[in-house]
Design a protein around this motif. Sequence first.
Motif, PDB file in Angstrom:
ATOM      1  N   MET A 291       0.841  -1.181   0.000  1.00 14.25           N
ATOM      2  CA  MET A 291       0.000   0.000   0.000  1.00 14.25           C
ATOM      3  C   MET A 291       0.886   1.243   0.000  1.00 14.25           C
ATOM      4  SD  MET A 291      -3.151   0.768   2.451  1.00 14.25           S
ATOM      5  CE  MET A 291      -3.876   2.340   2.502  1.00 14.25           C
ATOM      6  N   ILE A 292       0.426   2.274  -0.626  1.00 14.71           N
ATOM      7  CA  ILE A 292       1.188   3.521  -0.720  1.00 14.71           C
ATOM      8  C   ILE A 292       0.989   4.327   0.563  1.00 14.71           C
ATOM      9  CG2 ILE A 292       1.457   5.667  -1.981  1.00 14.71           C
ATOM     10  CD1 ILE A 292       0.390   4.245  -4.442  1.00 14.71           C
ATOM     11  N   ASP A 293       2.086   4.740   1.148  1.00 14.46           N
ATOM     12  CA  ASP A 293       2.037   5.533   2.369  1.00 14.46           C
ATOM     13  C   ASP A 293       2.169   7.009   2.000  1.00 14.46           C
ATOM     14  OD1 ASP A 293       1.922   6.152   5.046  1.00 14.46           O
ATOM     15  OD2 ASP A 293       4.105   6.029   5.289  1.00 14.46           O
ATOM     16  N   LEU A 294       1.080   7.763   2.117  1.00 14.63           N
ATOM     17  CA  LEU A 294       1.074   9.183   1.783  1.00 14.63           C
ATOM     18  C   LEU A 294       1.002  10.003   3.061  1.00 14.63           C
ATOM     19  CD1 LEU A 294      -1.427   9.254  -1.196  1.00 14.63           C
ATOM     20  CD2 LEU A 294       1.050   9.381  -1.294  1.00 14.63           C
ATOM     21  N   ASP A 295       1.946  10.890   3.213  1.00 18.71           N
ATOM     22  CA  ASP A 295       1.885  11.786   4.358  1.00 18.71           C
ATOM     23  C   ASP A 295       1.244  13.111   3.918  1.00 18.71           C
ATOM     24  OD1 ASP A 295       3.963  12.587   2.761  1.00 18.71           O
ATOM     25  OD2 ASP A 295       5.301  13.114   4.407  1.00 18.71           O
ATOM     26  N   HIS A 296       1.085  13.988   4.848  1.00 22.10           N
ATOM     27  CA  HIS A 296       0.409  15.250   4.588  1.00 22.10           C
ATOM     28  C   HIS A 296       1.156  16.092   3.562  1.00 22.10           C
ATOM     29  CE1 HIS A 296      -0.735  19.470   5.456  1.00 22.10           C
ATOM     30  NE2 HIS A 296      -1.951  18.919   5.492  1.00 22.10           N
ATOM     31  N   GLN A 297       2.453  16.173   3.656  1.00 21.81           N
ATOM     32  CA  GLN A 297       3.243  16.986   2.722  1.00 21.81           C
ATOM     33  C   GLN A 297       3.131  16.463   1.286  1.00 21.81           C
ATOM     34  OE1 GLN A 297       4.653  19.835   3.368  1.00 21.81           O
ATOM     35  NE2 GLN A 297       4.016  19.719   5.507  1.00 21.81           N
ATOM     36  N   SER A 298       3.080  15.160   1.117  1.00 17.51           N
ATOM     37  CA  SER A 298       2.931  14.591  -0.230  1.00 17.51           C
ATOM     38  C   SER A 298       1.568  14.929  -0.825  1.00 17.51           C
ATOM     39  CB  SER A 298       3.105  13.088  -0.189  1.00 17.51           C
ATOM     40  OG  SER A 298       4.382  12.743   0.269  1.00 17.51           O
ATOM     41  N   LEU A 299       0.536  14.836   0.001  1.00 16.73           N
ATOM     42  CA  LEU A 299      -0.797  15.176  -0.484  1.00 16.73           C
ATOM     43  C   LEU A 299      -0.921  16.654  -0.827  1.00 16.73           C
ATOM     44  CD1 LEU A 299      -3.094  13.067   1.861  1.00 16.73           C
ATOM     45  CD2 LEU A 299      -2.640  12.713  -0.559  1.00 16.73           C
ATOM     46  N   VAL A 300      -0.307  17.511  -0.021  1.00 18.93           N
ATOM     47  CA  VAL A 300      -0.343  18.947  -0.303  1.00 18.93           C
ATOM     48  C   VAL A 300       0.388  19.246  -1.600  1.00 18.93           C
ATOM     49  CG1 VAL A 300       0.483  21.191   0.504  1.00 18.93           C
ATOM     50  CG2 VAL A 300      -0.659  19.650   2.093  1.00 18.93           C
ATOM     51  N   ALA A 301       1.545  18.658  -1.811  1.00 16.91           N
ATOM     52  CA  ALA A 301       2.301  18.875  -3.052  1.00 16.91           C
ATOM     53  C   ALA A 301       1.523  18.379  -4.261  1.00 16.91           C
ATOM     54  CB  ALA A 301       3.655  18.178  -2.961  1.00 16.91           C
ATOM     55  N   PHE A 302       0.886  17.213  -4.128  1.00 14.31           N
ATOM     56  CA  PHE A 302       0.078  16.678  -5.221  1.00 14.31           C
ATOM     57  C   PHE A 302      -1.097  17.600  -5.533  1.00 14.31           C
ATOM     58  CE2 PHE A 302      -3.557  14.128  -6.606  1.00 14.31           C
ATOM     59  CZ  PHE A 302      -3.033  13.560  -7.757  1.00 14.31           C
ATOM     60  N   ALA A 303      -1.791  18.065  -4.512  1.00 16.58           N
ATOM     61  CA  ALA A 303      -2.953  18.927  -4.712  1.00 16.58           C
ATOM     62  C   ALA A 303      -2.548  20.267  -5.326  1.00 16.58           C
ATOM     63  CB  ALA A 303      -3.668  19.153  -3.389  1.00 16.58           C
ATOM     64  N   LYS A 304      -1.430  20.813  -4.894  1.00 18.00           N
ATOM     65  CA  LYS A 304      -0.985  22.090  -5.453  1.00 18.00           C
ATOM     66  C   LYS A 304      -0.602  21.961  -6.921  1.00 18.00           C
ATOM     67  CE  LYS A 304       0.714  24.497  -1.373  1.00 18.00           C
ATOM     68  NZ  LYS A 304       1.907  25.090  -0.737  1.00 18.00           N
ATOM     69  N   SER A 305       0.137  20.925  -7.252  1.00 16.18           N
ATOM     70  CA  SER A 305       0.599  20.798  -8.635  1.00 16.18           C
ATOM     71  C   SER A 305      -0.562  20.478  -9.579  1.00 16.18           C
ATOM     72  CB  SER A 305       1.680  19.737  -8.741  1.00 16.18           C
ATOM     73  OG  SER A 305       1.173  18.480  -8.359  1.00 16.18           O
ATOM     74  N   TRP A 306      -1.397  19.508  -9.244  1.00 14.73           N
ATOM     75  CA  TRP A 306      -2.500  19.170 -10.131  1.00 14.73           C
ATOM     76  C   TRP A 306      -3.596  20.219 -10.101  1.00 14.73           C
ATOM     77  CZ3 TRP A 306      -1.887  16.190 -14.020  1.00 14.73           C
ATOM     78  CH2 TRP A 306      -0.902  15.217 -13.968  1.00 14.73           C
ATOM     79  N   GLY A 307      -3.757  20.915  -9.003  1.00 15.91           N
ATOM     80  CA  GLY A 307      -4.705  22.020  -8.963  1.00 15.91           C
ATOM     81  C   GLY A 307      -4.283  23.140  -9.891  1.00 15.91           C
ATOM     82  N   LEU A 308      -2.980  23.398  -9.952  1.00 16.91           N
ATOM     83  CA  LEU A 308      -2.470  24.412 -10.870  1.00 16.91           C
ATOM     84  C   LEU A 308      -2.744  24.012 -12.313  1.00 16.91           C
ATOM     85  CD1 LEU A 308      -0.800  26.984 -11.402  1.00 16.91           C
ATOM     86  CD2 LEU A 308       1.222  25.524 -11.382  1.00 16.91           C
ATOM     87  N   PHE A 309      -2.466  22.760 -12.665  1.00 16.66           N
ATOM     88  CA  PHE A 309      -2.723  22.297 -14.031  1.00 16.66           C
ATOM     89  C   PHE A 309      -4.218  22.347 -14.352  1.00 16.66           C
ATOM     90  CE2 PHE A 309       1.291  19.663 -13.432  1.00 16.66           C
ATOM     91  CZ  PHE A 309       2.079  20.617 -14.048  1.00 16.66           C
ATOM     92  N   TYR A 310      -5.044  22.000 -13.382  1.00 16.11           N
ATOM     93  CA  TYR A 310      -6.492  22.040 -13.567  1.00 16.11           C
ATOM     94  C   TYR A 310      -6.954  23.466 -13.856  1.00 16.11           C
ATOM     95  CZ  TYR A 310     -11.418  22.086 -12.260  1.00 16.11           C
ATOM     96  OH  TYR A 310     -12.762  22.288 -12.246  1.00 16.11           O
ATOM     97  N   LEU A 311      -6.483  24.436 -13.082  1.00 18.21           N
ATOM     98  CA  LEU A 311      -6.911  25.820 -13.280  1.00 18.21           C
ATOM     99  C   LEU A 311      -6.389  26.389 -14.596  1.00 18.21           C
ATOM    100  CD1 LEU A 311      -6.623  27.278  -9.679  1.00 18.21           C
ATOM    101  CD2 LEU A 311      -8.679  26.727 -10.970  1.00 18.21           C
ATOM    102  N   ILE A 312      -5.192  26.016 -15.000  1.00 22.05           N
ATOM    103  CA  ILE A 312      -4.664  26.469 -16.288  1.00 22.05           C
ATOM    104  C   ILE A 312      -5.505  25.884 -17.424  1.00 22.05           C
ATOM    105  CG2 ILE A 312      -2.696  26.257 -17.861  1.00 22.05           C
ATOM    106  CD1 ILE A 312      -0.889  26.538 -15.386  1.00 22.05           C
ATOM    107  N   ALA A 313      -5.840  24.602 -17.350  1.00 18.93           N
ATOM    108  CA  ALA A 313      -6.657  23.976 -18.388  1.00 18.93           C
ATOM    109  C   ALA A 313      -8.061  24.581 -18.428  1.00 18.93           C
ATOM    110  CB  ALA A 313      -6.739  22.473 -18.152  1.00 18.93           C
TER     111      ALA A 313
END
Length: 58
Positions: free
Chosen positions: A1-23
């Motif tokens: 199972m993938i172990d995701l900590d808070h910092q990883s989730l925040v980085a993922f949300a920031k990067s994909w959120g940026l791509f989502y808003l640009i698109a």
Amino acid sequence: MIDLDHQSLVAFAKSWGLFYLIALSAGVLVYTFWPANKARFARAKKSILLDKDDKPWR
């Protein structure tokens, strides 16, 4: 199972959120400047100024 900590989730949300808003912004711009929508936007622009119901309420 993938172990995701808070910092990883925040980085993922920031990067994909940026791509989502640009698109999303690019999609809105394409829709706005699409040649087939020119007449629709021109009609909407004029309909605000030519509103016959622009009278005081009684």
